[in-house]
Design an enzyme around this catalytic site. Sequence first.
Site, mmCIF file in Angstrom:
data_model
loop_
_atom_site.group_PDB
_atom_site.id
_atom_site.type_symbol
_atom_site.label_atom_id
_atom_site.label_comp_id
_atom_site.label_asym_id
_atom_site.label_seq_id
_atom_site.Cartn_x
_atom_site.Cartn_y
_atom_site.Cartn_z
ATOM 1 N N SER A 197 -14.206 2.582 12.849
ATOM 2 C CA SER A 197 -15.379 1.706 12.670
ATOM 3 C C SER A 197 -15.328 0.541 13.664
ATOM 4 O O SER A 197 -16.350 0.195 14.271
ATOM 5 C CB SER A 197 -15.476 1.220 11.226
ATOM 6 O OG SER A 197 -14.229 0.781 10.757
ATOM 7 N N TYR A 203 0.827 -1.204 0.000
ATOM 8 C CA TYR A 203 0.000 0.000 0.000
ATOM 9 C C TYR A 203 0.865 1.260 0.000
ATOM 10 O O TYR A 203 0.741 2.098 -0.883
ATOM 11 C CB TYR A 203 -0.911 -0.011 1.221
ATOM 12 C CG TYR A 203 -1.881 1.142 1.294
ATOM 13 C CD1 TYR A 203 -2.978 1.218 0.445
ATOM 14 C CD2 TYR A 203 -1.712 2.160 2.239
ATOM 15 C CE1 TYR A 203 -3.885 2.272 0.522
ATOM 16 C CE2 TYR A 203 -2.610 3.211 2.329
ATOM 17 C CZ TYR A 203 -3.693 3.259 1.468
ATOM 18 O OH TYR A 203 -4.582 4.298 1.545
ATOM 19 N N ASP A 257 -0.031 -0.788 23.024
ATOM 20 C CA ASP A 257 -0.436 -0.192 24.310
ATOM 21 C C ASP A 257 -1.335 1.033 24.128
ATOM 22 O O ASP A 257 -1.714 1.684 25.104
ATOM 23 C CB ASP A 257 0.812 0.160 25.142
ATOM 24 C CG ASP A 257 1.684 1.189 24.440
ATOM 25 O OD1 ASP A 257 1.280 1.712 23.366
ATOM 26 O OD2 ASP A 257 2.793 1.493 24.950
HETATM 27 P P1 NAD Z 1 -12.739 2.084 0.351
HETATM 28 O O1 NAD Z 1 -12.112 0.738 0.448
HETATM 29 O O2 NAD Z 1 -14.058 2.285 0.993
HETATM 30 O O3 NAD Z 1 -12.870 2.538 -1.171
HETATM 31 C C1 NAD Z 1 -12.032 2.086 -2.196
HETATM 32 C C2 NAD Z 1 -12.909 1.763 -3.395
HETATM 33 O O4 NAD Z 1 -12.084 1.364 -4.497
HETATM 34 C C3 NAD Z 1 -13.862 0.588 -3.126
HETATM 35 O O5 NAD Z 1 -15.143 0.925 -3.576
HETATM 36 C C4 NAD Z 1 -13.267 -0.569 -3.925
HETATM 37 O O6 NAD Z 1 -14.228 -1.503 -4.312
HETATM 38 C C5 NAD Z 1 -12.638 0.186 -5.088
HETATM 39 N N1 NAD Z 1 -11.510 -0.512 -5.738
HETATM 40 C C6 NAD Z 1 -10.453 -1.098 -5.142
HETATM 41 N N2 NAD Z 1 -9.610 -1.598 -6.061
HETATM 42 C C7 NAD Z 1 -10.156 -1.299 -7.279
HETATM 43 C C8 NAD Z 1 -9.763 -1.569 -8.618
HETATM 44 N N3 NAD Z 1 -8.644 -2.235 -8.903
HETATM 45 N N4 NAD Z 1 -10.578 -1.126 -9.616
HETATM 46 C C9 NAD Z 1 -11.728 -0.487 -9.349
HETATM 47 N N5 NAD Z 1 -12.151 -0.212 -8.104
HETATM 48 C C10 NAD Z 1 -11.367 -0.623 -7.072
HETATM 49 O O7 NAD Z 1 -11.671 3.108 0.924
HETATM 50 P P2 NAD Z 1 -11.760 4.677 1.167
HETATM 51 O O8 NAD Z 1 -11.462 4.912 2.585
HETATM 52 O O9 NAD Z 1 -12.997 5.228 0.583
HETATM 53 O O10 NAD Z 1 -10.488 5.164 0.331
HETATM 54 C C11 NAD Z 1 -10.616 5.773 -0.941
HETATM 55 C C12 NAD Z 1 -9.231 6.216 -1.412
HETATM 56 O O11 NAD Z 1 -8.680 7.161 -0.495
HETATM 57 C C13 NAD Z 1 -8.216 5.080 -1.542
HETATM 58 O O12 NAD Z 1 -7.429 5.311 -2.687
HETATM 59 C C14 NAD Z 1 -7.366 5.227 -0.301
HETATM 60 O O13 NAD Z 1 -6.060 4.754 -0.500
HETATM 61 C C15 NAD Z 1 -7.392 6.729 -0.080
HETATM 62 N N6 NAD Z 1 -7.152 7.065 1.336
HETATM 63 C C16 NAD Z 1 -8.115 6.830 2.268
HETATM 64 C C17 NAD Z 1 -7.856 7.130 3.604
HETATM 65 C C18 NAD Z 1 -8.883 6.925 4.688
HETATM 66 O O14 NAD Z 1 -8.578 7.178 5.847
HETATM 67 N N7 NAD Z 1 -10.088 6.508 4.399
HETATM 68 C C19 NAD Z 1 -6.599 7.650 3.976
HETATM 69 C C20 NAD Z 1 -5.662 7.847 2.994
HETATM 70 C C21 NAD Z 1 -5.945 7.569 1.667
#
Ligand code: NAD
Length: 341
Positions: free
Chosen positions: A220, A176, A237
């Site tokens: 969550s 990641y 911790d």
């Molecule tokens: P999430 O898992 O809810 O959403 C990710 C979405 O991408 C899902 O709907 C999944 O089905 C889809 N997906 C995954 N791989 C795919 C692929 N190969 N092709 C098409 N669709 C695909 O996660 P989120 O929290 O909504 O995160 C969204 C984005 O934000 C991600 O890129 C994540 O890395 C980034 N991000 C999120 C956070 C956080 O705290 N939520 C922090 C940093 C970065």
Amino acid sequence: MKNKHIKIYRKALCFAESFFCAKIQLYKKEGIMKNILVTGGAGFIGSHLCEKLLEQGNHILCLDNFFTGSRKNVEHLMDNREFELIRHDIIEPIILEVDQIYNLACPASPIHYQHNAIKTIKTNVLGVTNMLDLADETKSRILQASTSEVYGDPIVHPQKESYWGNVNPIGIRSCYDEGKRVAEALMMDYHRQHNVDIRIIRIFNTYGPRMAQNDGRVVSNFIIQALKNEDITIYGDGSQTRSFCYVDDLVRGMITLMNTEDFMGPVNVGNDGEYTILELAKMIIELANSKSKIVFKPLPSDDPTQRRPDLTLAKEKLGYEPTIHVRDGLMKTIEYFEKVI
Ligand code: NAD
Ligand code: UDP
């Protein structure tokens, strides 16, 4: 009498429809309406982003492979004629007519991105390359959802964009965090070599309604455990820190970055209030009025010890500041989970 009511109802529907069409025509004429692709649009953050972009009068192509996202997250948008849902995996190329691309497709929670680590890397390398090729082809602007994980287990605190990070390239999180670092490198190289119009946002821990129940992330997990009066599972911790951003603040920052000229980032967006995981657990127990006890479990390897965004650049370039205090955001999230679990 019944017929009369039906007639009135139909007239009202016609009026609403013509008003809606006129509004759409106006948006199109004034160039306000854009064709916007949101990859990962059926996920947690993506679904909120689609909602906001629709509200702003755009046409949305929501693309997802439904690995961690679900149709349920966007069910309420399905009747909107400006919303299209496409089942597709970004590691395969796709041609679409678009003006802007928000590339969010990628599992975000450790249990999900580690489930098929090779696929996670492919999503961040092949998937991002496909989206950049699409942006190049269509001359559209592309925003990459990057992450605070590019800073790894940071030695510099709080984290500024100029910090290059402290990442284990061979650890269980590297699919990641190294994946997202390659994605940033690809964005910059497409910009330098092909002049693609790019934006990079580094997202810090974001939470809110529509996080998946099986997501495994701390907010969550703790809320669900608290609502069920089950043990709250702290890994380690509980002295490690995170900074938690409510999803509405993040989405506002994302849209602002996309529509800001002459600034491509990378830029941190989040909330700079910093809490230990133990403090978070206690806060959630109190807000949920829970009887849960705290228990301690082993800390996964490479778990970052501290994290807080330096938001100076976001403030200067985007006028961004978080507006939702963590207690208020947690309360809204607790209310959501109360309804769905
Ligand atoms: P999430 O898992 O809810 O959403 C990710 C979405 O991408 C899902 O709907 C999944 O089905 C889809 N997906 C995954 N791989 C795919 C692929 N190969 N092709 C098409 N669709 C695909 O996660 P989120 O929290 O909504 O995160 C969204 C984005 O934000 C991600 O890129 C994540 O890395 C980034 N991000 C999120 C956070 C956080 O705290 N939520 C922090 C940093 C970065
Ligand atoms: N965490 C925890 N209990 C849980 C889930 C997570 O103590 O049930 C810890 C985890 O080890 C990490 C922090 O909470 O130190 C944030 O974890 P999360 O997966 O939400 O985000 P990330 O580690 O990716 O920042």
